[in-house]
Structure formats: structure tokens, C-alpha cells
Design a protein around this motif. Structure first.
Motif, PDB file in Angstrom:
ATOM      1  N   LEU A 265       3.798  -0.911   3.854  1.00 24.87           N
ATOM      2  CA  LEU A 265       3.414   0.430   3.452  1.00 24.87           C
ATOM      3  C   LEU A 265       4.636   1.197   2.982  1.00 24.87           C
TER       4      LEU A 265
ATOM      5  N   ALA B 269      -2.987  -2.753   6.454  1.00 24.32           N
ATOM      6  CA  ALA B 269      -2.000  -3.367   5.562  1.00 24.32           C
ATOM      7  C   ALA B 269      -1.682  -4.795   6.013  1.00 24.32           C
TER       8      ALA B 269
ATOM      9  N   TRP C 180       0.848  -1.189   0.000  1.00 20.14           N
ATOM     10  CA  TRP C 180       0.000   0.000   0.000  1.00 20.14           C
ATOM     11  C   TRP C 180       0.885   1.240   0.000  1.00 20.14           C
TER      12      TRP C 180
END
Length: 155
Positions: free
Chosen positions: A120, A112, A84
Motif C-alpha cells: 500500500l 492488499a 494499492w
């Protein structure tokens, strides 16, 4: 002190978070454009192209959003995993220092993890020292191995 809770935004929340998203854009030097901000958020939410989390207080028509975090899905070709991109993190100026940014970062971290991704990634301005401190306090590590390059096209 007013307490805030975290919620994942839906299409119906676009009007609630559009003013905050507009402030975020202005913070980064863009001209104010509340209708454009609303339209952009509606498009992302309707198409399922982002996950937006918001720090809210109040109920029903009296809800107020004090912060938001917007994630975009991506992939790592090297590890062949999803990840992400934490593209937008913003807390209203008058609410900074009250833990909303930390709450939002913890929520996106959990999201996540729960979606089975590698993790991330984010980018912030080199002079945004307070954001850098917040990210590093949450375990984010500054990349010293890669440079970021952009190729933008003017409209």
C-alpha cells in the motif's frame, strides 16, 4: 459503546457512505457537494475502479457508516508488481479515537495481502499529525527518498 464491523462497500452502499465521503472532502477544503460525492462513488463502484471499506453499525435500513477507506489499484514499474493506493481514509469527527481508523487500516492491509500486491502507498497532508501517528503505528514508513509533484488542470 456502539460496536462497528467492517464491510466492503457495494454499489448499493453508495448512499450510505456518500455523506461520510462528502465530510472527508470538506475536511480537505472542498465545498460540500453531497450529490457529487454520491455520483463519484457510484461511478467508482459501478466500474470496479476502487475498493471501499466501511466501518458500519446497525442492520438493514438503520445501518450507519462511521468511517471509510478507499483504495485505487496501481502498479510499481520498478518492481513490476501491483499495489494499492490508499487514497481516502476518514472517520467521522465524533467517532475519532475509538479505533475505527486502526480497524480500517488493518482491513486494507489484509485486502492488499490477499490480492497478492506489493503493498500500500498513501499521501497525507504535512500538518495532519494525528493521521501520521496512526499510519506510523500501523507500520507505514515515511518516504524520505522521493518528492511528490502534481500537475493539475483547472476546469
Amino acid at each position: 459503546m456502539i460496536s462497528y464491523r467492517l464491510e466492503r462497500a457495494t454499489l448499493q452502499d453508495a448512499e450510505l457512505i456518500a455523506p461520510l465521503f462528502n465530510e472527508y472532502r470538506v475536511y480537505y477544503g472542498q465545498e460540500p457537494d453531497l450529490p457529487g460525492a454520491l455520483h463519484f462513488l457510484q461511478q467508482r463502484l459501478e466500474a470496479g475502479e476502487s475498493a471501499i471499506f466501511m466501518a458500519v453499525t446497525g442492520e438493514g435500513g438503520s445501518r450507519y457508516a462511521g468511517g471509510l477507506a478507499q483504495l485505487y489499484p496501481s502498479f510499481s514499474s520498478l518492481t513490476m508488481q501491483r499495489l494499492w493506493v490508499l487514497n481516502d481514509l476518514f472517520v467521522a469527527e465524533q467517532l475519532r479515537g475509538r479505533g475505527l481508523g486502526t480497524m480500517l487500516l488493518e482491513e486494507v492491509r489484509n485486502f492488499a495481502l490477499n490480492t497478492g500486491t506489493k503493498g500500500l502507498t498513501l499521501t497525507t497532508m504535512t500538518d495532519n499529525i494525528s493521521a501520521q501517528r496512526l499510519y506510523e503505528a500501523q507500520g507505514y514508513v515515511r518516504d524520505h527518498d522521493f518528492y511528490t509533484y502534481d500537475l493539475f488542470f483547472e476546469k
